[in-house]
Design a protein around this motif. Structure first.
Motif, PDB file in Angstrom:
ATOM      1  N   ASN A 166     -12.623 -12.743   3.637  1.00  0.00           N
ATOM      2  CA  ASN A 166     -12.470 -13.572   2.272  1.00  0.00           C
ATOM      3  C   ASN A 166     -12.941 -12.877   1.020  1.00  0.00           C
ATOM      4  O   ASN A 166     -13.328 -13.581   0.150  1.00  0.00           O
ATOM      5  N   ARG A 167     -12.462 -11.659   0.814  1.00  0.00           N
ATOM      6  CA  ARG A 167     -12.485 -10.986  -0.308  1.00  0.00           C
ATOM      7  C   ARG A 167     -10.935 -10.745  -0.902  1.00  0.00           C
ATOM      8  O   ARG A 167     -10.116 -10.125  -0.194  1.00  0.00           O
ATOM      9  N   TYR A 168     -10.738 -11.142  -2.146  1.00  0.00           N
ATOM     10  CA  TYR A 168      -9.484 -11.076  -2.611  1.00  0.00           C
ATOM     11  C   TYR A 168      -9.451 -10.393  -4.023  1.00  0.00           C
ATOM     12  O   TYR A 168      -8.415 -10.630  -4.835  1.00  0.00           O
ATOM     13  N   GLY A 169     -10.230  -9.420  -4.408  1.00  0.00           N
ATOM     14  CA  GLY A 169      -9.770  -8.028  -5.233  1.00  0.00           C
ATOM     15  C   GLY A 169     -10.637  -8.581  -6.548  1.00  0.00           C
ATOM     16  O   GLY A 169     -11.656  -9.230  -6.558  1.00  0.00           O
ATOM     17  N   ASN A 170     -10.174  -8.021  -7.572  1.00  0.00           N
ATOM     18  CA  ASN A 170     -10.774  -7.774  -8.851  1.00  0.00           C
ATOM     19  C   ASN A 170     -10.377  -8.996  -9.808  1.00  0.00           C
ATOM     20  O   ASN A 170      -9.243  -9.340  -9.981  1.00  0.00           O
ATOM     21  N   ILE A 171     -10.980  -9.082 -10.939  1.00  0.00           N
ATOM     22  CA  ILE A 171     -10.888  -9.854 -12.039  1.00  0.00           C
ATOM     23  C   ILE A 171     -10.490  -9.276 -13.210  1.00  0.00           C
ATOM     24  O   ILE A 171      -9.453  -9.766 -13.496  1.00  0.00           O
ATOM     25  N   LEU A 172     -11.014  -8.033 -13.654  1.00  0.00           N
ATOM     26  CA  LEU A 172     -10.574  -7.213 -14.406  1.00  0.00           C
ATOM     27  C   LEU A 172      -9.387  -5.990 -14.086  1.00  0.00           C
ATOM     28  O   LEU A 172      -9.816  -6.045 -12.980  1.00  0.00           O
ATOM     29  N   SER A 173      -8.726  -5.640 -14.910  1.00  0.00           N
ATOM     30  CA  SER A 173      -7.800  -4.681 -14.304  1.00  0.00           C
ATOM     31  C   SER A 173      -8.237  -3.306 -13.964  1.00  0.00           C
ATOM     32  O   SER A 173      -9.447  -2.975 -14.499  1.00  0.00           O
ATOM     33  N   LEU A 174      -7.768  -2.765 -13.161  1.00  0.00           N
ATOM     34  CA  LEU A 174      -7.991  -1.425 -12.426  1.00  0.00           C
ATOM     35  C   LEU A 174      -7.057  -0.345 -12.616  1.00  0.00           C
ATOM     36  O   LEU A 174      -5.877  -0.644 -12.984  1.00  0.00           O
ATOM     37  N   GLY A 175      -7.273   0.951 -12.574  1.00  0.00           N
ATOM     38  CA  GLY A 175      -6.444   1.960 -12.442  1.00  0.00           C
ATOM     39  C   GLY A 175      -6.020   2.414 -11.175  1.00  0.00           C
ATOM     40  O   GLY A 175      -5.127   1.608 -10.410  1.00  0.00           O
ATOM     41  N   PRO A 176      -6.520   3.393 -10.576  1.00  0.00           N
ATOM     42  CA  PRO A 176      -5.917   3.760  -9.428  1.00  0.00           C
ATOM     43  C   PRO A 176      -6.655   3.054  -8.338  1.00  0.00           C
ATOM     44  O   PRO A 176      -7.574   2.550  -8.645  1.00  0.00           O
ATOM     45  N   MET A 177      -5.789   2.877  -6.964  1.00  0.00           N
ATOM     46  CA  MET A 177      -6.236   2.068  -5.894  1.00  0.00           C
ATOM     47  C   MET A 177      -6.040   2.599  -4.715  1.00  0.00           C
ATOM     48  O   MET A 177      -5.063   3.438  -4.442  1.00  0.00           O
ATOM     49  N   LEU A 178      -6.757   2.679  -3.723  1.00  0.00           N
ATOM     50  CA  LEU A 178      -6.538   2.750  -2.368  1.00  0.00           C
ATOM     51  C   LEU A 178      -6.288   1.498  -1.562  1.00  0.00           C
ATOM     52  O   LEU A 178      -6.899   0.557  -1.720  1.00  0.00           O
ATOM     53  N   ALA A 179      -5.209   1.814  -0.637  1.00  0.00           N
ATOM     54  CA  ALA A 179      -4.835   0.648   0.216  1.00  0.00           C
ATOM     55  C   ALA A 179      -4.714   1.238   1.568  1.00  0.00           C
ATOM     56  O   ALA A 179      -4.185   2.177   1.784  1.00  0.00           O
ATOM     57  N   VAL A 180      -4.898   0.234   2.529  1.00  0.00           N
ATOM     58  CA  VAL A 180      -4.619   0.732   3.977  1.00  0.00           C
ATOM     59  C   VAL A 180      -3.896  -0.388   4.746  1.00  0.00           C
ATOM     60  O   VAL A 180      -4.262  -1.682   4.469  1.00  0.00           O
ATOM     61  N   PHE A 181      -2.952   0.082   5.288  1.00  0.00           N
ATOM     62  CA  PHE A 181      -1.866  -1.073   6.033  1.00  0.00           C
ATOM     63  C   PHE A 181      -2.049  -0.663   7.570  1.00  0.00           C
ATOM     64  O   PHE A 181      -2.534   0.331   7.939  1.00  0.00           O
ATOM     65  N   GLU A 182      -1.737  -1.507   8.331  1.00  0.00           N
ATOM     66  CA  GLU A 182      -1.934  -1.723   9.694  1.00  0.00           C
ATOM     67  C   GLU A 182      -1.153  -0.554  10.353  1.00  0.00           C
ATOM     68  O   GLU A 182      -0.100  -0.073   9.675  1.00  0.00           O
ATOM     69  N   ARG A 183      -1.435   0.060  11.435  1.00  0.00           N
ATOM     70  CA  ARG A 183      -0.797   1.262  12.190  1.00  0.00           C
ATOM     71  C   ARG A 183       0.759   0.653  12.537  1.00  0.00           C
ATOM     72  O   ARG A 183       1.085  -0.506  12.798  1.00  0.00           O
ATOM     73  N   GLY A 184       1.602   1.748  12.715  1.00  0.00           N
ATOM     74  CA  GLY A 184       2.828   1.454  13.094  1.00  0.00           C
ATOM     75  C   GLY A 184       3.772   1.474  11.813  1.00  0.00           C
ATOM     76  O   GLY A 184       5.141   1.365  11.932  1.00  0.00           O
ATOM     77  N   ALA A 185       3.213   1.429  10.647  1.00  0.00           N
ATOM     78  CA  ALA A 185       3.910   1.044   9.599  1.00  0.00           C
ATOM     79  C   ALA A 185       4.903   2.637   9.137  1.00  0.00           C
ATOM     80  O   ALA A 185       4.512   3.330   9.390  1.00  0.00           O
ATOM     81  N   ILE A 186       6.232   2.144   8.630  1.00  0.00           N
ATOM     82  CA  ILE A 186       6.949   3.262   8.247  1.00  0.00           C
ATOM     83  C   ILE A 186       6.076   3.771   6.755  1.00  0.00           C
ATOM     84  O   ILE A 186       6.064   2.667   5.833  1.00  0.00           O
ATOM     85  N   ARG A 187       6.043   5.210   6.524  1.00  0.00           N
ATOM     86  CA  ARG A 187       5.350   5.413   5.255  1.00  0.00           C
ATOM     87  C   ARG A 187       6.267   5.296   4.098  1.00  0.00           C
ATOM     88  O   ARG A 187       7.502   5.768   4.160  1.00  0.00           O
ATOM     89  N   GLN A 188       5.938   4.896   2.961  1.00  0.00           N
ATOM     90  CA  GLN A 188       6.784   4.908   1.828  1.00  0.00           C
ATOM     91  C   GLN A 188       6.460   6.416   1.133  1.00  0.00           C
ATOM     92  O   GLN A 188       5.523   7.022   1.240  1.00  0.00           O
TER      93      GLN A 188
END
Length: 220
Positions: free
Chosen positions: A198-220
């Motif tokens: 139940n955490r949905y991120g930031n209120i103020l703008s950010l620069g760089p971000m890290l994101a983690v996707f579930e296993r088995g995904a095709i890499r971009q």
């Protein structure tokens, strides 16, 4: 988890090319909730957090490598603020290996990084707390950071309340068993996107971000 009577949210992950700054149109994503909900071919977005410090234009102030491309150079200048509290450091992923190292060590060895982000200060350096941290400090902020355990597991942590640098560093060293850990940011910039928590991120703008996707995904 709770450590020394203070609550923290901890995410342990295996990372696969998770750095984001700008969308395909060249505009910073700015919000964790604006990141792609899935990679091409599947793989849901599970977790995201801010990935280091940035200037008013949302540009990283230190090294930034995305998909093997160095978009911002290492910053070795001196100055004021947390980023310049030496030693600062770099979190990077090379193949299936992740590491947190001092900036000087990164420059000395020049690992081939698939992704990298520079921030500061280091929280823990080879099992020792940053030499400028003071257990009696009254400077309290919401803080988030990243550490890497000896087994290679990457651990992200964010405080649920205001804590000192010293307390936050001890969380990583003694509570999470990370011999090296890096501060990402504090205050309003310390952000987390984790729908399962139940955490949905930031209120103020950010620069760089890290994101983690579930296993088995095709890499971009």
């Amino acid at each position: 988890m709770e450590y020394e009577r203070k609550p923290y949210t901890i995410c342990e992950v295996d990372l696969r090319k998770p750095l984001y700054w700008k969308n395909s149109g060249g505009t910073p994503y700015a919000y964790l909730s604006s990141l792609p909900r899935a990679l091409t071919g599947g793989g849901r977005l599970l977790f995201a957090t801010n990935a280091g410090m940035f200037d008013p234009a949302l540009k990283p102030v230190g090294l930034y490598v995305e998909q093997g491309r160095e978009l911002v150079h290492v910053n070795t200048t001196s100055g004021y603020g947390n980023f310049h509290m030496k030693p600062n450091g770099v979190f990077y992923v090379s193949g299936d290996r992740a590491a947190v190292v001092e900036t000087r060590a990164f420059l000395k060895h020049r690992p081939q990084a698939d992704l990298a982000t520079q921030s500061g200060p280091m929280l823990v350096v080879n099992g020792r707390l940053h030499p400028r941290f003071d257990r009696r400090s009254t400077s309290l902020k919401v803080r988030n950071g990243v550490g890497v355990r000896a087994d290679g597991k990457v651990v992200f942590g964010i405080s649920q309340g205001e804590v000192s640098f010293d307390a936050f560093a001890r969380l990583f060293r003694d509570g999470l068993n990370c011999p090296n850990a890096l501060f990402l940011d504090g205050g309003s910039a310390a952000s987390l996107y984790a729908p399962s928590l139940n955490r949905y991120g930031n209120i103020l703008s950010l620069g760089p971000m890290l994101a983690v996707f579930e296993r088995g995904a095709i890499r971009q």
